[in-house]
Motif scaffolding. Structure first.
Motif, PDB file in Angstrom:
ATOM      1  N   TYR A  98       7.805   2.788  -5.693  1.00 35.69           N
ATOM      2  CA  TYR A  98       7.146   2.497  -4.413  1.00 35.69           C
ATOM      3  C   TYR A  98       5.683   2.918  -4.453  1.00 35.69           C
ATOM      4  O   TYR A  98       4.804   2.205  -3.946  1.00 35.69           O
ATOM      5  CB  TYR A  98       7.882   3.198  -3.282  1.00 35.69           C
ATOM      6  N   SER A  99       5.407   4.069  -5.055  1.00 39.45           N
ATOM      7  CA  SER A  99       4.014   4.512  -5.149  1.00 39.45           C
ATOM      8  C   SER A  99       3.195   3.578  -6.035  1.00 39.45           C
ATOM      9  O   SER A  99       1.998   3.366  -5.788  1.00 39.45           O
ATOM     10  CB  SER A  99       3.959   5.943  -5.692  1.00 39.45           C
ATOM     11  N   ARG A 131       1.656   0.548  -4.232  1.00 36.83           N
ATOM     12  CA  ARG A 131       0.545   0.769  -3.298  1.00 36.83           C
ATOM     13  C   ARG A 131      -0.764   0.470  -4.018  1.00 36.83           C
ATOM     14  O   ARG A 131      -1.220   1.250  -4.875  1.00 36.83           O
ATOM     15  CB  ARG A 131       0.543   2.206  -2.787  1.00 36.83           C
ATOM     16  N   GLN A 136       4.690   5.688   6.020  1.00 33.91           N
ATOM     17  CA  GLN A 136       5.108   5.187   4.713  1.00 33.91           C
ATOM     18  C   GLN A 136       6.529   5.628   4.372  1.00 33.91           C
ATOM     19  O   GLN A 136       7.295   4.869   3.774  1.00 33.91           O
ATOM     20  CB  GLN A 136       4.129   5.673   3.637  1.00 33.91           C
TER      21      GLN A 136
END
Length: 301
Positions: A102-103, A106, A184
């Motif tokens: 997920y990071s 970004r 988030q």
């Protein structure tokens, strides 16, 4: 309403489909027959195994090989340890890989490309067994349950698969949640994770199989701790002991001694079934997600 129009296949296409069908049937037979042979041997008597080549059913059904495997409580404790490391290790692996994936989705994360490149290096290069052992020793993880779950808690390969799947999720859902004030963490837990069941099931299945079949880390890092013995390592020791005893004895029955209708071949077959059965039982529940998770995670992004 006009009837449905059937597309006519060319002769070459029909021949190709026929060859594919024959090949897949033959391939399935080559997989099923050896597995069924192991099942038959696990339920057979020692005297039948001695001249058995390939039988569809045991000549005489017997559970002596399985009784031998379960005659000691040690195997029950080892089974529990294997289940524990599989459940905990898989949970940690999926959570860590999902957070990392997920990071990496970004685009505004600082040094995102550099971090990704650094994480890719261990996919191609490894320090080796001795540095890994020394590292575990200095971290105090020898004869420690954490040595089963922490070193395998992250995989850049699985992370990339999950990241590609995250990229396939409609960004409009995230934007709508952000407008409504979702953080988030809330987006990740309430939107991304529920929509990613196929790829999560796929990665979880891979990790479950790896954790369940692992025995080498037990031999290297936890060999002196009886409480941390896993089923696979215990069964390997059992097979080695049986094989060594049988090679010095006059017959398989004399080598085992405690069982009348067993020999090393029946014990090996029974232990193989015990190791394979849990994964075979879990796989049907995850199969429906498997193909979708692989295809989307591998193509999109």
């Amino acid at each position: 309403m006009a009837g449905k129009v059937k597309m006519k296949q060319s002769a070459g296409s029909r021949i190709f489909d026929l060859c594919n069908t024959v090949f897949m049937i033959a391939f399935c037979i080559t997989i099923f027959i050896p597995f069924w042979d192991v099942v038959v041997r696990s339920f057979s008597r020692a005297q039948d195994i001695s001249y058995m080549h390939l039988n569809l059913f045991p000549k005489v059904w017997t559970l002596d090989a399985y009784k031998y495997c379960f005659q000691d409580n040690e195997i029950i404790m080892a089974f529990f340890m294997s289940v524990l490391r599989t459940v905990v290790g898989t949970a940690i692996h999926v959570v860590v890989c999902c957070m990392a994936a997920y990071s990496m989705t970004r685009t505004d994360m600082p040094f995102r490309r550099f971090i990704t490149a650094v994480l890719l290096i261990p996919m191609f290069f490894s320090a080796g067994m001795i540095p890994a052992y020394l590292n575990m020793k200095r971290l105090g993880m020898l004869n420690n349950f954490l040595v089963y779950v922490l070193p395998s808690g992250f995989s850049i390969y699985n992370t990339i698969i999950i990241r590609n799947y995250f990229f396939s999720i409609d960004k409009g859902m995230e934007e709508a949640a952000s407008i409504d004030g979702a953080s988030q963490v809330r987006i990740f837990t309430s939107i991304i994770m529920p929509l990613s069941k196929p790829v999560l099931a796929t990665v979880a299945l891979w990790q479950m199989v790896g954790q369940w079949n692992a025995w080498f880390d037990n031999m290297v890092y936890c060999r002196r701790s009886a409480n941390l013995t896993t089923l696979q390592y215990l069964l390997r020791r059992m097979l080695d002991s049986i094989t060594a005893s049988a090679s010095t004895a006059a017959s398989g029955v004399e080598a085992i001694g405690t069982m009348v209708d067993t020999n090393p071949d029946t014990i090996k077959a029974a232990t193989t079934i015990l190791v394979v059965l849990p994964i075979v039982a879990v796989y049907p529940f995850l199969q429906k997600y498997f193909v979708q998770g692989i295809m989307v995670g591998a193509v999109k992004g």
